[in-house]
Scaffold this motif. Structure first.
Motif, PDB file in Angstrom:
ATOM      1  N   ILE A   1      35.646  42.377  49.229  1.00  0.00           N
ATOM      2  CA  ILE A   1      36.968  42.698  48.680  1.00  0.00           C
ATOM      3  C   ILE A   1      38.003  42.157  49.659  1.00  0.00           C
ATOM      4  O   ILE A   1      38.048  42.568  50.813  1.00  0.00           O
TER       5      ILE A   1
ATOM      6  N   TYR B   1      42.311  45.798  43.033  1.00  0.00           N
ATOM      7  CA  TYR B   1      41.180  44.861  43.148  1.00  0.00           C
ATOM      8  C   TYR B   1      40.232  44.959  41.954  1.00  0.00           C
ATOM      9  O   TYR B   1      39.524  43.994  41.624  1.00  0.00           O
TER      10      TYR B   1
ATOM     11  N   LYS C   1      33.763  37.586  44.157  1.00  0.00           N
ATOM     12  CA  LYS C   1      34.561  38.411  45.074  1.00  0.00           C
ATOM     13  C   LYS C   1      35.691  39.098  44.341  1.00  0.00           C
ATOM     14  O   LYS C   1      36.228  38.565  43.364  1.00  0.00           O
ATOM     15  N   LEU C   2      36.022  40.273  44.842  1.00  0.00           N
ATOM     16  CA  LEU C   2      37.190  40.990  44.363  1.00  0.00           C
ATOM     17  C   LEU C   2      38.338  40.784  45.343  1.00  0.00           C
ATOM     18  O   LEU C   2      38.112  40.504  46.527  1.00  0.00           O
ATOM     19  N   TYR C   3      39.548  40.902  44.844  1.00  0.00           N
ATOM     20  CA  TYR C   3      40.707  40.733  45.736  1.00  0.00           C
ATOM     21  C   TYR C   3      41.877  41.539  45.208  1.00  0.00           C
ATOM     22  O   TYR C   3      41.929  41.926  44.039  1.00  0.00           O
TER      23      TYR C   3
END
Length: 481
Positions: free
Chosen positions: A438, A456, A476-478
């Motif tokens: 994250i 996220y 991926k998370l962001y």
């Protein structure tokens, strides 16, 4: 020498214009509908498994975009394959932006081509008449400048797929009929063309509301007018019912495609009543019509694009009205009258199509794209006629007027770094380089969304798509702060 080869200067101008447009298309950031449509998200999954809206028809099922299968499927298939095909020559991130730019350029080119053929009645792209017609309409395709007001190819790639692509195919569908109407040629359609027209009728009816609503305005009107003309020419000694049947039998066979297309569009509109997106933002129909005058006002006054185009078009129409009446000039005048009626009818019917919060006053560049293309086509038609029929002194004066107007459109259409994707590219690079599952990123710009993501959990689809395209090694998370 120059008098014989002047059209090659137009070819150079068009090559420059298309090259600049492609470069500009490479600079646009990604939009927030791309991942939900291409992955797709759960709400958009049903439409990919129900091309013709049988769920709403038979079981009253409700889900987003039930009558837009071909738009969703095209974007799904295109962005699942084309970016990956470009990986051998470009980086994954550059491949994605290049795929967007190539699609926009293809739609841009098809629109200019079809308009130029309809205006000039010439298919040879190197002929002087075709090049003149293309050069008259190409500067009006604003990639920056007045794009927010009268943009044809939208900055958003998904909006390009839903609107500009459908309108390019719709113009291709109408092309044989436009050539016959604008140039007085017999309407001839081969059996192979019939098959193509029927295929386009199905695709267009289930591509989006811009094409189907335009078809429902144009096709029934053409059929009714053609029937009435045949009816009025029949002897008055028979019954009205008999004469009506006889007039119906005298309709040109190619126009039967218009009847089928109208039926497909009506069914598509019915299926569209089950569109769950209509519930996301609602407004009573009386209030929609109440906002329509403000929408017209803001479209005409927000920027100089539309006023300039209307001045050029009205000036050309006035000059044609001063010319001797010939079959060719009469056809142009008739086309202008019908175009004005279409624009009026289309705008008046727009509020019936529902309400979207991002179209506060009903009219926006995407919702009025058919009208914009009609205005561009009418200007190209009138200018092409005058530049090929005016006597030489008047022709040079008129050419100067057109040159100044199109020059303003050309020089206004400049790239602005603030509208580019440099910031988004930088954030994608930071995301790819981070080892964390994250990732916190600055909220300096959007990242494949309509606004910076602060949660996220809302980045999950984007994360999966970026991994699919090879931009990140793992999903991926962001979030952005």
């Amino acid at each position: 020498m120059l008098q014989r080869n002047w059209h090659y200067l137009l070819l150079l101008f068009l090559l420059f214009d298309f090259g600049y447009s492609f470069w500009h298309y490479l600079q646009f950031p990604l939009d927030g509908d791309l991942a939900p449509v291409v992955w797709p998200s759960e709400p958009y999954t049903p439409v990919l498994h129900d091309p013709f809206g049988l769920g709403p028809l038979l079981r009253q099922e409700r889900y987003p975009a039930p009558n837009r299968f071909f738009a969703h499927y095209f974007l799904f298939a295109y962005f699942r394959h084309v970016p990956l095909w470009l990986h051998p020559v470009l980086s994954p991130l550059n491949s994605l932006y290049a795929a967007c730019a190539l699609l926009k350029l293809a739609v841009h080119g098809l629109l200019v081509y079809v308009l130029a053929v309809a205006i000039s009645n010439q298919r040879n792209v190197l002929s002087p008449g075709f090049l003149l017609a293309a050069a008259l309409v190409a500067p009006l395709f604003q990639t920056a400048g007045f794009n927010s007001q009268m943009g044809v190819v939208d900055a958003s790639i998904t909006y390009t797929g839903f609107y500009a692509l459908s309108m390019s195919l719709l113009l291709l569908f109408f092309l044989p009929f436009l050539r016959a109407a604008l140039h007085g040629e017999p309407l001839r359609v081969s059996w192979l063309s019939y098959v193509g027209l029927l295929g386009l009728a199905v695709v267009l009816a289930f591509h989006g509301t811009a094409a189907s609503s335009t078809g429902l305005v144009v096709c029934p009107a053409v059929l009714l007018l053609s029937w009435y003309r045949a009816f009025s020419l029949l002897p008055a000694n028979g019954s009205v019912l008999t004469r009506s049947r006889q007039a119906l039998g005298q309709l040109p066979r190619p126009l039967l495609v218009f009847g089928l297309f109208s039926a497909f569009c009506l069914y598509s509109m019915y299926v569209g009543l089950y569109n769950l997106e209509n519930d996301w933002s609602t407004l009573p129909i009386a209030q929609r019509y109440g906002r329509l005058p403000l929408g017209v006002y803001y479209q005409l006054t927000g920027k100089l694009g539309f006023p300039m185009l209307l001045v050029l078009l009205l000036s050309s129409a006035y000059l044609i009205s001063r010319q001797p009446r010939t079959p060719a000039s009469t056809r142009v005048r008739t086309a202008l009258k019908w175009a004005a009626l279409f624009a009026l009818a289309y705008v008046l019917l727009l509020p019936l199509g529902g309400y979207r919060a991002y179209r506060e006053y009903i009219l926006r560049r995407d919702s009025i794209l058919p009208v914009t293309l009609v205005l561009i086509g009418c200007f190209g038609l009138t200018a092409h006629y005058l530049l090929t029929h005016l006597p030489k002194p008047a022709r040079w004066r008129y050419a100067a007027l057109v040159g100044v107007g199109l020059g303003i459109f050309t020089f206004t259409d400049r790239y602005k770094s603030s509208q580019g994707n440099a910031c988004e590219r930088d954030l994608f690079a930071r995301l790819a380089q981070s080892p964390a599952p994250i990732v916190q990123l600055p909220a300096t710009c959007t990242m494949m969304d309509w606004q910076p993501l602060t949660d996220y959990r809302k980045s999950e689809l984007n994360g999966w798509m970026l991994h699919y395209w090879g931009i990140t090694k793992t999903p991926k998370l962001y979030y952005q702060q």
